[in-house]
Design a protein around this motif. Structure first.
Motif, PDB file in Angstrom:
ATOM      1  N   UNK A 170     -17.892   3.567   0.212  1.00 54.13           N
ATOM      2  CA  UNK A 170     -17.922   2.773   1.439  1.00 54.13           C
ATOM      3  C   UNK A 170     -16.536   2.726   2.085  1.00 54.13           C
ATOM      4  N   UNK A 171     -16.485   2.546   3.410  1.00 56.19           N
ATOM      5  CA  UNK A 171     -15.192   2.287   4.041  1.00 56.19           C
ATOM      6  C   UNK A 171     -14.706   0.904   3.604  1.00 56.19           C
ATOM      7  N   UNK A 172     -13.452   0.792   3.269  1.00 56.72           N
ATOM      8  CA  UNK A 172     -12.911  -0.472   2.747  1.00 56.72           C
ATOM      9  C   UNK A 172     -11.806  -0.978   3.661  1.00 56.72           C
ATOM     10  N   UNK A 173     -11.532  -2.249   3.484  1.00 57.65           N
ATOM     11  CA  UNK A 173     -10.401  -2.993   3.993  1.00 57.65           C
ATOM     12  C   UNK A 173      -9.093  -2.203   3.780  1.00 57.65           C
ATOM     13  N   UNK A 174      -8.197  -2.247   4.732  1.00 60.37           N
ATOM     14  CA  UNK A 174      -6.896  -1.595   4.544  1.00 60.37           C
ATOM     15  C   UNK A 174      -5.871  -2.488   3.849  1.00 60.37           C
ATOM     16  N   UNK A 175      -6.269  -3.661   3.384  1.00 63.23           N
ATOM     17  CA  UNK A 175      -5.286  -4.654   2.919  1.00 63.23           C
ATOM     18  C   UNK A 175      -4.332  -4.106   1.862  1.00 63.23           C
ATOM     19  N   UNK A 176      -4.857  -3.498   0.810  1.00 61.60           N
ATOM     20  CA  UNK A 176      -3.970  -3.066  -0.268  1.00 61.60           C
ATOM     21  C   UNK A 176      -3.140  -1.864   0.164  1.00 61.60           C
ATOM     22  N   UNK A 177      -3.691  -1.030   1.034  1.00 63.87           N
ATOM     23  CA  UNK A 177      -2.898   0.084   1.568  1.00 63.87           C
ATOM     24  C   UNK A 177      -1.742  -0.446   2.413  1.00 63.87           C
ATOM     25  N   UNK A 178      -2.037  -1.395   3.283  1.00 60.14           N
ATOM     26  CA  UNK A 178      -0.970  -2.010   4.078  1.00 60.14           C
ATOM     27  C   UNK A 178       0.101  -2.598   3.164  1.00 60.14           C
ATOM     28  N   UNK A 179      -0.371  -3.254   2.111  1.00 63.76           N
ATOM     29  CA  UNK A 179       0.549  -3.924   1.207  1.00 63.76           C
ATOM     30  C   UNK A 179       1.394  -2.942   0.408  1.00 63.76           C
ATOM     31  N   UNK A 180       0.773  -1.861  -0.020  1.00 64.00           N
ATOM     32  CA  UNK A 180       1.510  -0.829  -0.739  1.00 64.00           C
ATOM     33  C   UNK A 180       2.648  -0.301   0.136  1.00 64.00           C
ATOM     34  N   UNK A 181       2.308  -0.026   1.391  1.00 64.62           N
ATOM     35  CA  UNK A 181       3.297   0.474   2.341  1.00 64.62           C
ATOM     36  C   UNK A 181       4.414  -0.545   2.557  1.00 64.62           C
ATOM     37  N   UNK A 182       4.048  -1.811   2.744  1.00 64.47           N
ATOM     38  CA  UNK A 182       5.057  -2.843   3.003  1.00 64.47           C
ATOM     39  C   UNK A 182       6.031  -2.986   1.849  1.00 64.47           C
ATOM     40  N   UNK A 183       5.508  -3.077   0.638  1.00 64.42           N
ATOM     41  CA  UNK A 183       6.388  -3.410  -0.480  1.00 64.42           C
ATOM     42  C   UNK A 183       7.230  -2.202  -0.898  1.00 64.42           C
ATOM     43  N   UNK A 184       6.631  -1.002  -0.845  1.00 64.01           N
ATOM     44  CA  UNK A 184       7.399   0.184  -1.240  1.00 64.01           C
ATOM     45  C   UNK A 184       8.529   0.450  -0.246  1.00 64.01           C
ATOM     46  N   UNK A 185       8.252   0.257   1.038  1.00 66.35           N
ATOM     47  CA  UNK A 185       9.304   0.476   2.046  1.00 66.35           C
ATOM     48  C   UNK A 185      10.331  -0.656   1.990  1.00 66.35           C
ATOM     49  N   UNK A 186       9.877  -1.851   1.757  1.00 64.29           N
ATOM     50  CA  UNK A 186      10.813  -2.988   1.650  1.00 64.29           C
ATOM     51  C   UNK A 186      11.829  -2.755   0.539  1.00 64.29           C
ATOM     52  N   UNK A 187      11.399  -2.129  -0.539  1.00 60.27           N
ATOM     53  CA  UNK A 187      12.292  -1.888  -1.674  1.00 60.27           C
ATOM     54  C   UNK A 187      12.942  -0.503  -1.633  1.00 60.27           C
ATOM     55  N   UNK A 188      12.857   0.177  -0.476  1.00 52.70           N
ATOM     56  CA  UNK A 188      13.680   1.356  -0.263  1.00 52.70           C
ATOM     57  C   UNK A 188      13.165   2.671  -0.816  1.00 52.70           C
ATOM     58  N   UNK A 189      11.861   2.764  -1.071  1.00 53.61           N
ATOM     59  CA  UNK A 189      11.330   4.032  -1.575  1.00 53.61           C
ATOM     60  C   UNK A 189      11.156   5.037  -0.444  1.00 53.61           C
ATOM     61  N   UNK A 190      11.028   6.309  -0.835  1.00 52.40           N
ATOM     62  CA  UNK A 190      10.597   7.338   0.101  1.00 52.40           C
ATOM     63  C   UNK A 190       9.074   7.393   0.026  1.00 52.40           C
ATOM     64  N   UNK A 191       8.426   6.793   1.003  1.00 47.34           N
ATOM     65  CA  UNK A 191       6.976   6.589   0.946  1.00 47.34           C
ATOM     66  C   UNK A 191       6.244   7.729   1.626  1.00 47.34           C
ATOM     67  N   UNK A 192       5.345   8.336   0.889  1.00 50.89           N
ATOM     68  CA  UNK A 192       4.437   9.329   1.476  1.00 50.89           C
ATOM     69  C   UNK A 192       3.038   8.701   1.509  1.00 50.89           C
ATOM     70  N   UNK A 193       2.383   8.765   2.662  1.00 48.88           N
ATOM     71  CA  UNK A 193       0.996   8.292   2.774  1.00 48.88           C
ATOM     72  C   UNK A 193       0.136   9.524   2.929  1.00 48.88           C
ATOM     73  N   UNK A 194      -0.668   9.796   1.913  1.00 48.62           N
ATOM     74  CA  UNK A 194      -1.520  10.987   1.938  1.00 48.62           C
ATOM     75  C   UNK A 194      -2.922  10.594   2.397  1.00 48.62           C
ATOM     76  N   UNK A 195      -3.383  11.221   3.473  1.00 50.00           N
ATOM     77  CA  UNK A 195      -4.696  10.883   4.030  1.00 50.00           C
ATOM     78  C   UNK A 195      -5.460  12.161   4.346  1.00 50.00           C
ATOM     79  N   UNK A 196      -6.803  12.059   4.411  1.00 51.88           N
ATOM     80  CA  UNK A 196      -7.608  13.258   4.695  1.00 51.88           C
ATOM     81  C   UNK A 196      -7.451  13.706   6.148  1.00 51.88           C
TER      82      UNK A 196
END
Lengths: 337, 337, 337
Positions: free
Chosen positions: C178-204
């Protein structure tokens, strides 16, 4: 690490130890054995007594209970190893059991069978999966057996009549509008045979024989510890001279999940309600039923409201026996293994 | 043993004693009167304030509350004496009340009427059966009256304006998309008349007259203790000089369970929402409503968000008044009789 | 008065302070910072970990938690200013927030988006209304972000690998029925970038880009504090050299509430499940997922059951991080404003 999944895994002496501890709690013994500890009460099915008595029992032992309604309030759970989880199950027991184990010190589970396939459901797969993957002890709050009810029942019997060894213990099938889980019937058989009673199982037809797992366990218990087990269909013979009458309705296993075809057999038990007339055949028997109980369907008001009825005492005993079980499990050396 | 089923069973002095105790709790008085005790909160209907305030109140008194959702999480209950339980009811109140009494020290129940047959529902049969069979005190968390709300309401009024004796107290019917339970209207009438107010009940049509049980009780209270009761349909006359305006919507009892036919009468009250224009007719009245409350249907935002609105204080008072009730009931000499 | 609605409102130093406090709790530090205080846990959606860990965390800090099931057990809630409440909403957040604030010291809320209209739901209106009207701090237990999960995730990462600044952090979309809420994806992005990681978001497909609010926040965080953010559709390139792989499925926002048309894009990610083959491309990466997690759909058993999997530690960390959040909010000078 030991769980409390079935009384069949515990010796008569061990079970008597739990009953004696429960009696001590009733006499005012105080224990703080769950001080600073938590218990998760996971319900896949409704509950009144179990939820209330586990919660209060935890509190009395100094601990804190969390009630989780696993239908609706939490996620549908998968328990199959290697399952491809593309259906409606959102969470695997492997994760749920480990995560809950990280939060709490005991996990108690109620999960009734689903009436789909007895060959798999007789393995009690969900609670067995929890017990396998949890790193804290797991307690059965009713699945295909109901061991906490067994202890409460046995304690109430001992309070009324002392040891039940060699007493005549009648487990009678009684009418009900729907086919039910065999859990309490299995449990009645297990605990009465474990404690050495002469157990009669009265059924409308031999198709109501309980699962071989429980029948053969009961035969082994009585062979080792005294007593006997017999399946009967003659109402008068079954009640004759009984010291205990325990009522339960259940569906015939050969029709499991296919209940339409069971109707004619079920009709043969239409007169199996416990009445004053049947009770007159007994040895002034004590009568009981696990609650909830449908009045005037399973047992007539005149019996329920007579001094012979032990159901309220039995239900009240849920509290102290569960305190004894939780204390015993929480006190295991080494805790989580 | 005394229950708290309706304020009609308690004298004005007794009720004032509860209100004074609640005030003391608000001023910082500490009581551990439920130390080591438990309270079962049995909900047959939804709740936000009641559940939260009873749970926290129990905790503050040193006790432990168990919340039981009686729809879904526990078993459907029968209360009829002699019932043949072959329908959907799994458990009789006779058993549930006695077993819960063995676990807990107080039982609180919310059970709204079912809108089927007012002649039987006006007897409040479920909570009356609980009170009859329980061996611990029973508290009404709203059935066909809402006595805890009454105390919270009266305490908030006394905090705003002192005694309400001889004040003009308007209970006004207000619009709502559905016909509702008369519980809070009955309760408003009971408590205002008990404390000697001049009560005006404003309705769109005389068919909205409350049940004779409450109308005649209110007339008796005012005859004995001062004040008066009148049913009115003239909006301007009803608001004229009022000191208190209390809003509630309810269904007309002659159409109970047959609401389609009530629609034309209901339409006569389409303009009954409380507005600044209506409030301007009053004696700078305090206005309130039991929560939840539909804004801009029952009361206009401009009134709700003005200093005249007392609903939040009233809801906040649920906590201390319920602490006072639980303390009073738990402290009865002899406990269970 | 400060709430905990999104980590975006807290600095990296403040968040690190919460993580350090959580570590202290894990090492045995005891706090009674909620002594005599209460927390309302308001759930509009199901929960296992959140409910259990908040309840136990409150208890460990000396406080008392109240669980409110806002669907079914309480009243449907309106949050629109000026709404004419003649539909199915019974209670306005303006009242609910203020009344709850009068009973408890903290309010925690779970409210998933409803998949109707992203333009309004991206404003997180219900929890924002609670925060506006409550007079006590409000905690987000998952809405369109999941900040408590973020803290638990970051703590587990730091425990495994120390600071994640300049590490390669892959957030990969994974399949789900099923299509799901983006909440945890948004959160993953926020916290990883907040702590200075090089964030890659892989999507289809680039249609799975997260909401601009989070994309631009992440770009701002990395511009200020180091690291980078990139959206990728090449699976091999995305896994290449990754230090962390975090899995989440979500629906593409351009098809929000109209999911039928998303199916062809979704099919492009059919092979996005995390497998040992993909993991072999990484820098011996740690892999995790917010629970619940569908095995063999999102992540293959061979990965979940390998030492690389951090999901259980992450879930266990919910308890100490939430204790840190509750302590920080409850300890604000002046309490309710």
């Amino acid at each position: 690490m030991r769980h409390f999944l079935s009384t069949a895994d515990w010796t008569r002496n061990e079970l008597q130890g739990l009953l004696d501890r429960a009696s001590a709690f009733k006499s005012g013994t105080v224990s703080r054995s769950l001080e600073g500890k938590s218990v998760a009460l996971v319900f896949f099915n409704p509950s009144l007594r179990t939820r209330t008595s586990f919660d209060i029992g935890t509190q009395r032992l100094g601990g804190h209970a969390i009630v989780l309604d696993a239908k609706g309030a939490t996620w549908p759970m998968e328990f199959g190893e290697g399952a491809v989880m593309d259906g409606d199950k959102e969470e695997h027991v492997r994760e749920a059991a480990r995560v809950l184990s990280s939060y709490v010190d005991l996990i108690a589970i109620r999960c009734f069978p689903e009436f789909k396939d007895w060959q798999s459901e007789r393995e009690d797969p969900l609670i067995e999966a929890f017990a396998k993957h949890a790193t804290v002890p797991v307690i059965n709050m009713e699945t295909i057996v109901h061991p906490c009810q067994e202890l409460a029942h046995m304690l109430a019997l001992q309070e009324r009549m002392g040891p039940i060894a060699d007493k005549t213990y009648l487990l009678t099938w009684v009418p009900h509008p729907k086919p039910l889980n065999t859990a309490v019937a299995n449990s009645s058989l297990l605990i009465a045979s474990k404690f050495g009673a002469n157990v009669r199982i009265l059924v409308p037809d031999e198709a109501y024989r309980l699962d071989e797992r429980y029948m053969s366990a009961a035969e082994r218990f009585t062979a080792e510890g005294g007593g006997s087990v017999s399946l009967m269909t003659d109402v008068e013979a079954a009640y004759d001279g009984a010291d205990v009458v325990y009522a339960k309705s259940w569906g015939a296993l050969p029709f499991y999940g296919n209940w339409g075809d069971e109707a004619p057999l079920r009709a043969k038990g239409a007169d199996f309600m416990i009445t004053p007339e049947k009770m007159a055949l007994t040895n002034n028997a004590t009568v009981s039923h696990c609650l909830p109980m449908r009045r005037n369907v399973k047992i007539a008001d005149a019996v329920v409201d007579s001094p012979a009825f032990m159901g309220i005492e039995e239900a009240a005993n849920r509290l102290p026996v569960q305190m004894a079980v939780m204390e015993a499990l929480a006190g295991q050396a080494g805790g989580a293994e």
